[in-house]
Design an enzyme around this catalytic site. Structure first.
Site, mmCIF file in Angstrom:
data_model
loop_
_atom_site.group_PDB
_atom_site.id
_atom_site.type_symbol
_atom_site.label_atom_id
_atom_site.label_comp_id
_atom_site.label_asym_id
_atom_site.label_seq_id
_atom_site.Cartn_x
_atom_site.Cartn_y
_atom_site.Cartn_z
ATOM 1 N N ASN A 389 2.761 -1.565 -10.899
ATOM 2 C CA ASN A 389 2.943 -2.827 -10.192
ATOM 3 C C ASN A 389 2.873 -4.017 -11.147
ATOM 4 O OD1 ASN A 389 2.944 -5.010 -8.454
ATOM 5 N ND2 ASN A 389 1.539 -4.097 -6.982
ATOM 6 N N ASP A 390 1.676 -4.320 -11.636
ATOM 7 C CA ASP A 390 1.530 -5.522 -12.459
ATOM 8 C C ASP A 390 2.368 -5.475 -13.739
ATOM 9 O OD1 ASP A 390 -0.232 -6.612 -10.616
ATOM 10 O OD2 ASP A 390 -1.974 -5.667 -11.546
#
Lengths: 463, 94
Positions: A389-390
């Protein structure tokens, strides 16, 4: 046993130290890594044999019993461990190294007789502090990685002040120890207080920052050994310990650079604990998120020429590495070029994704480093993001106000189509929404990583 | 054991420099093996553990025993798991 001259034993320590140097050098190059590890083990064997010949060693019973117990535990851990559990195992081993230093320095503190020189007492205090911080810090890291305790940062009120006070307390006790040489009680009080520091220093650090913490604790375990070397006046410990201290620091630095954060910023902790200001998830996602199905994804993948798979910690959690391999093989049989884009801090320890994919027999050549694959995302037809995600959040590149601003990311948003396999729209560790999910060329394929991939493999087979 | 402290500090500083020079550029594949392999080397504390456990003083033996156990886990487990990992990397290379 015939008496072996001190000089011969010291030469043996020197040879062991040289073997460690060659070992570490070997371990940092792919071709020589296996030999490097064996050279390190050989050096250790030599050092152990040399020590058993020291005239200080009067009886072997306790030693052999300890080695038997430790050997069996180490053997079982190393053989039984699942590759997905490597981060916590490494954390645990780091801790044991630190723990051993506490007890060796503690034993030497009882043995030595007055007058105790100031450098020995200083080294004892240092050993106790670093060893204890390493042991407890590693146990907390282990707890977070094993899921025994929450991975989220635990923020005590006034934690910076608390850490500072404990540190000052440790230094104060250390000073008392130096000025009252021989006080056994003081030494163990110091160890206890340093243990508290190990706990309070690691609990505020979130799961996503674990690669930094583990490599730093790795460095500490080396420094603890070096400090113990000063306590017992053994050059073998000093050399080996400093080598490990240096290699741990190098890895720590690589990890920090990969996140564009300073070591201090990581260690002060708290990233992801609070919802930061900025657009809310609803603002970012409202009406823009498109979800998709296994059949649709299968079609997209099959017609693609080039596919980039981006693995993240979610892949390790759902243990879907074997399904990823099956999908890769299927696509390659159909003439699709598949590559893996590896972010340096993806996962929970340095090199986590490499270990995970290697376990599933995915060829090393398919794994591309971030700097290598980033310029080519424009030519990627489909990027398949699994449990990351990040590290693919374009805000890091484009939004200077973002908490992860400046962190180098994989530019998957530049590929023609992005498919995200993810349970929900929940934020990643940084606790911020990811605009990538709302982009026109992004499709969300909701589901557990393993199940989603199984369905996907089945769908591709049916095409 | 009384050893000249300045020599020890000299060795310490030089060894740190060697560490930084020897491990320059590590490819990501080797990040984990380097960490677990170097961790096994930090189990060198086993030397001190043996010296304590081999004494004739009961308190030293007890502390030494604990240290020997911890350090041996570190050494045996560390080298072995590193070998296992590297073997995994190597098998696909061929």
């Amino acid at each position: 046993m015939p008496q072996i001259p001190e000089a011969v034993i010291n030469i043996a320590y020197l040879i062991a130290a040289v073997l460690f140097i060659f070992g570490l050098k070997g371990l940092s190059h792919p071709r020589t890594a296996v030999r490097g590890n064996l050279l390190g083990a050989l050096g250790m064997l030599l050092a152990i044999v040399a020590t058993l010949c020291e005239k200080q060693v009067l009886g072997f019973g306790t030693i052999l019993a300890g080695m038997a117990v430790g050997g069996v535990i180490g053997l079982v851990l190393a053989i039984k461990i699942e590759m997905t559990a490597m981060p916590q195992l490494v954390a645990l081993f780091n801790g044991f190294g630190g723990g051993a230093s506490i007890f060796v320095a503690g034993a030497e503190w009882i043995r030595i007789e007055d007058p105790i020189s100031i450098h020995v007492s200083t080294a004892t205090a240092t050993s106790g502090i670093i060893g204890s911080v390493t042991l407890l810090g590693s146990l907390i890291a282990f707890g977070k990685l094993q899921g025994v305790m929450t991975e989220k940062p635990i923020l005590l009120p006034g934690r910076h002040l608390l850490n500072l006070l404990i540190l000052i307390g440790c230094l104060g006790l250390g000073y008392l120890l130096i000025t009252n040489p021989g006080s056994v009680l003081l030494y163990w009080m110091l160890v206890l207080l340093a243990a508290a520091l190990g706990v309070t220093a690691v609990i505020p650090i979130g799961g996503a920052d674990m690669p930094v913490v583990i490599s730093l604790l790795n460095s500490y375990s080396g420094l603890a050994a070096a400090a113990t070397g000063f306590v017992i006046g053994n050059t073998g410990l000093i050399i080996a310990g400093s080598l490990v201290g240096a290699s741990g620091l190098i890895l720590t630095n690589i990890m920090c650079v990969a996140m564009n954060r300073s070591l201090a910023n990581v260690m002060l902790g708290g990233l992801g604990a609070t919802v930061t200001e900025g657009p809310s998830a609803d603002d970012v996602y409202e009406g823009k998120v498109k979800s998709t199905t296994a059949d649709e994804v299968a079609m997209l993948l099959e017609t693609a020429q080039r596919v980039a798979i981006v693995p993240g910690y979610g892949l390790a959690v759902s243990q879907a590495q074997h399904q990823v391999r099956d999908l890769t093989n299927l696509l390659e049989e159909r003439g699709v070029e598949v590559e893996f884009a590896i972010h340096p801090v993806a996962g929970r320890m340095p090199g986590h994704m490499n270990v995970l994919l290697a376990e599933a027999d995915i060829p090393y050549e398919k794994l591309k480093e971030m700097d290598e694959i980033n310029p080519t995302f424009g030519q990627v037809d489909v990027s398949l993001v699994i449990g990351a995600n990040d590290v693919v959040n374009p805000d890091a590149r484009e939004n200077p106000q973002s908490p992860i601003a400046g962190m180098p990311i994989l530019n998957v948003d530049q590929s023609r189509t992005v498919i995200i396999i993810k349970r929900s729209l929940s934020p990643g560790f940084a606790g911020i929404p990811n605009p990538l999910f709302a982009m026109d060329n992004t499709l969300m394929y909701f589901g557990d990583g393993k199940k989603a991939l199984l369905d996907l493999v089945a769908a591709v087979k049916e095409l | 054991m009384e050893v000249d402290i300045v020599s020890l500090i000299t060795i310490f500083v030089l060894a740190i420099f060697i560490g930084f020079e020897v491990i320059t550029k590590v490819p990501p594949t080797l990040h984990t093996p380097l960490m677990s392999g170097s961790n096994a080397i930090s189990g060198i504390t086993i030397i001190g553990a043996i010296l304590a456990a081999g004494s004739d003083h009961i308190a030293l033996q007890v502390l030494g025993f604990v240290a020997v156990v911890l350090a041996t886990i570190n050494v045996v487990g560390g080298f072995l798991v590193t070998h296992r990992m590297l073997a995994m990397f190597r098998k696909k290379r061929d």
